[in-house]
Design an enzyme around this catalytic site. Structure first.
Site, PDB file in Angstrom:
ATOM      1  N   LYS A 116      -0.660  12.246  -8.023  1.00 38.18           N
ATOM      2  CA  LYS A 116      -2.112  12.118  -8.176  1.00 38.18           C
ATOM      3  C   LYS A 116      -2.759  13.377  -8.737  1.00 38.18           C
ATOM      4  CE  LYS A 116      -3.154   8.378  -5.036  1.00 38.18           C
ATOM      5  NZ  LYS A 116      -3.939   7.873  -3.931  1.00 38.18           N
ATOM      6  N   LYS A 199       3.272   2.470 -10.287  1.00 30.16           N
ATOM      7  CA  LYS A 199       2.878   1.391  -9.374  1.00 30.16           C
ATOM      8  C   LYS A 199       1.496   0.848  -9.758  1.00 30.16           C
ATOM      9  CE  LYS A 199       0.474   3.664  -5.644  1.00 30.16           C
ATOM     10  NZ  LYS A 199      -0.181   3.228  -4.464  1.00 30.16           N
ATOM     11  N   LYS A 202      -5.333   1.133  -7.992  1.00 35.62           N
ATOM     12  CA  LYS A 202      -6.782   0.982  -8.218  1.00 35.62           C
ATOM     13  C   LYS A 202      -7.272   1.971  -9.254  1.00 35.62           C
ATOM     14  CE  LYS A 202      -7.731   0.584  -3.327  1.00 35.62           C
ATOM     15  NZ  LYS A 202      -6.944   1.728  -2.853  1.00 35.62           N
TER      16      LYS A 202
HETATM   17  N1  AQP Z   1       1.460  -1.226  -6.103  1.00 34.80           N
HETATM   18  C1  AQP Z   1       1.564  -1.424  -4.813  1.00 34.80           C
HETATM   19  N2  AQP Z   1       2.555  -2.211  -4.334  1.00 34.80           N
HETATM   20  C2  AQP Z   1       2.668  -2.451  -2.989  1.00 34.80           C
HETATM   21  N3  AQP Z   1       1.810  -1.929  -2.075  1.00 34.80           N
HETATM   22  C3  AQP Z   1       0.810  -1.143  -2.514  1.00 34.80           C
HETATM   23  N4  AQP Z   1      -0.183  -0.497  -1.899  1.00 34.80           N
HETATM   24  C4  AQP Z   1      -0.953   0.156  -2.789  1.00 34.80           C
HETATM   25  N5  AQP Z   1      -0.471  -0.050  -4.019  1.00 34.80           N
HETATM   26  C5  AQP Z   1       0.627  -0.853  -3.901  1.00 34.80           C
HETATM   27  C6  AQP Z   1      -0.376  -0.526  -0.454  1.00 34.80           C
HETATM   28  O1  AQP Z   1      -1.725  -0.841  -0.183  1.00 34.80           O
HETATM   29  C7  AQP Z   1      -2.142  -0.149   0.992  1.00 34.80           C
HETATM   30  C8  AQP Z   1      -3.423   0.549   0.745  1.00 34.80           C
HETATM   31  O2  AQP Z   1      -3.255   1.551  -0.207  1.00 34.80           O
HETATM   32  P1  AQP Z   1      -4.415   2.590  -0.460  1.00 34.80           P
HETATM   33  O3  AQP Z   1      -5.463   1.991  -1.272  1.00 34.80           O
HETATM   34  O4  AQP Z   1      -4.892   3.151   0.812  1.00 34.80           O
HETATM   35  O5  AQP Z   1      -3.704   3.752  -1.193  1.00 34.80           O
HETATM   36  P2  AQP Z   1      -2.811   3.773  -2.433  1.00 34.80           P
HETATM   37  O6  AQP Z   1      -1.393   3.492  -2.031  1.00 34.80           O
HETATM   38  O7  AQP Z   1      -3.054   5.089  -3.071  1.00 34.80           O
HETATM   39  O8  AQP Z   1      -3.339   2.561  -3.333  1.00 34.80           O
HETATM   40  P3  AQP Z   1      -3.812   2.583  -4.826  1.00 34.80           P
HETATM   41  O9  AQP Z   1      -4.180   1.219  -5.218  1.00 34.80           O
HETATM   42  O10 AQP Z   1      -2.814   3.282  -5.673  1.00 34.80           O
HETATM   43  O11 AQP Z   1      -5.151   3.408  -4.728  1.00 34.80           O
HETATM   44  P4  AQP Z   1      -5.603   4.676  -5.535  1.00 34.80           P
HETATM   45  O12 AQP Z   1      -5.402   4.361  -6.976  1.00 34.80           O
HETATM   46  O13 AQP Z   1      -7.033   4.872  -5.152  1.00 34.80           O
HETATM   47  O14 AQP Z   1      -4.743   5.796  -5.075  1.00 34.80           O
HETATM   48  C9  AQP Z   1      -1.008   0.802   1.388  1.00 34.80           C
HETATM   49  O15 AQP Z   1      -0.280   0.211   2.442  1.00 34.80           O
HETATM   50  C10 AQP Z   1      -0.182   0.876   0.153  1.00 34.80           C
HETATM   51  O16 AQP Z   1       1.169   1.101   0.471  1.00 34.80           O
END
Ligand code: AQP
Length: 335
Positions: A116, A199, A202
């Site tokens: 990140k 992955k 968001k």
């Molecule tokens: N691509 C993914 N595949 C499976 N699980 C996922 N999770 C996130 N992306 C995937 C799971 O969703 C939960 C919440 O995640 P989060 O929003 O708290 O944090 P993150 O993992 O950082 O998700 P994003 O979408 O990538 O958000 P941003 O871009 O803001 O950092 C967790 O259980 C995560 O494992």
């Protein structure tokens, strides 16, 4: 005092953007299946969402969207405690206490920070660097037994266990139990539709990289149709050499609750247009009702506010008791 009757489950999602298929398949879907068997605390992680610069009104609208997604997907607000993380001050208090038993070396190993922060680590916020400590506080504050997350969060739960053990050593008492991560096999890691090495996320600047839970039917069809594949016309699964195609197999398996091997048997040798069209149909079938219900709930902010304030009250009750115990163990005067 009454003894603990149910194991405790804690998890949350950052309020940092539109929820996508990865959040649903890696996390929410699993919660829906199991939350009633536990004393479940499911929070909207707004404190985590400000580790990168955000527009305040965007954070607020995302928080409502996350809450609506929980409920529209099938989380019962009668069974689970649904609340906004920042409405329970003990999360940040415990985070500070735990940061004092966490070594920099442990945090330096966290791959999410490296991903990140990108190339310019000097410009990344202290919050982004230390957010796994806040995550440990989120979990330990409720003395969680189980933390259902996607595979990308496994390293942070392992760190949480190390932090809990370090705290216990410091205070000479087995105060925190070591929570277990719970990771589903199918859907644990959904990759971007544009790049099989990243992955689904968001914060990916390309909206075509993900299926948002609020995407309409046409958008879902378009995104799946345009999803990246490769120059080999024949369809077959090869996770290492064909990550994008293999990701579509994984999504199909997770959405249909079937084993990946069954999906491989079904579609190997078929045309991409047939496979993608079936996948789009299935995605719309699963996501369509959730997105319709989310829109309905989002029109009723009073309903959501009620759920969140009830959740905050319940969470604060447990959290304030536990943080009091922690402060006493650390040696603070508690009046
Ligand atoms: N691509 C993914 N595949 C499976 N699980 C996922 N999770 C996130 N992306 C995937 C799971 O969703 C939960 C919440 O995640 P989060 O929003 O708290 O944090 P993150 O993992 O950082 O998700 P994003 O979408 O990538 O958000 P941003 O871009 O803001 O950092 C967790 O259980 C995560 O494992």
């Amino acid at each position: 005092m009454l003894g603990k009757t149910m194991s405790i489950l804690v998890s949350g999602i950052q309020t940092s953007g539109s929820l996508h298929l990865g959040n649903y398949l890696g996390s929410i879907k699993n919660w829906v299946n199991i939350h009633k068997q536990y004393d479940s605390y499911l929070f909207l992680a707004d404190l985590h969402s400000i580790t990168v610069p955000q527009d305040p009104s965007f954070i607020r609208s995302c928080a409502y969207e996350v809450a609506a997604a929980y409920i529209a997907s099938g989380i019962s607000s009668d069974k689970a405690t649904i609340f906004v993380q920042s409405s329970v001050p003990a999360h940040t208090e415990l985070s500070w206490i735990l940061s004092c038993v966490t070594s920099m070396g442990w945090l330096n190993r966290m791959t999410q920070f490296k991903d990140k922060a990108g190339k310019d680590k000097e410009k990344a916020s202290l919050g982004l660097y230390s957010y796994p400590v806040l995550q440990a506080a989120d979990v330990l504050l409720y003395k969680a037994d189980i933390v259902p997350v996607g595979e990308d969060q496994k390293q942070h739960i392992e760190l949480c266990r190390d932090i809990a053990a370090a705290f216990n050593r410091n205070v000479n008492k087995d105060y925190f139990n070591l929570p277990e991560p719970m990771i589903m096999k199918e859907g644990a890691r959904i990759m971007s539709l544009r790049d099989g090495a990243q992955k689904m996320s968001k914060s990916d600047p390309s909206d075509n990289s993900r299926i948002n839970l609020l995407d309409d039917q046409d958008t879902i069809y378009q995104k799946i149709k345009k999803s990246k594949t490769d120059s080999i016309s024949e369809i077959y699964y090869d996770k290492e050499n064909r990550p994008e195609v293999s990701n579509l197999f994984s999504i199909y398996a997770a959405l249909s609750d079937r084993k990946i091997e069954t999906i491989i048997d079904e579609f190997t040798g078929k045309t991409f247009s047939e496979f993608k069209s079936k996948l789009a149909d299935l995605t719309v079938e699963v996501i369509g009702p959730i997105s319709k219900e989310m829109r309905r709930i989002l029109n009723s902010k009073d309903y959501l506010d009620n759920i969140l304030s009830f959740g905050a009250e319940k969470a604060n009750k447990i959290a304030s008791q536990n943080i009091k115990e922690v402060k006493e163990l650390v040696g603070f005067i508690s009046l």
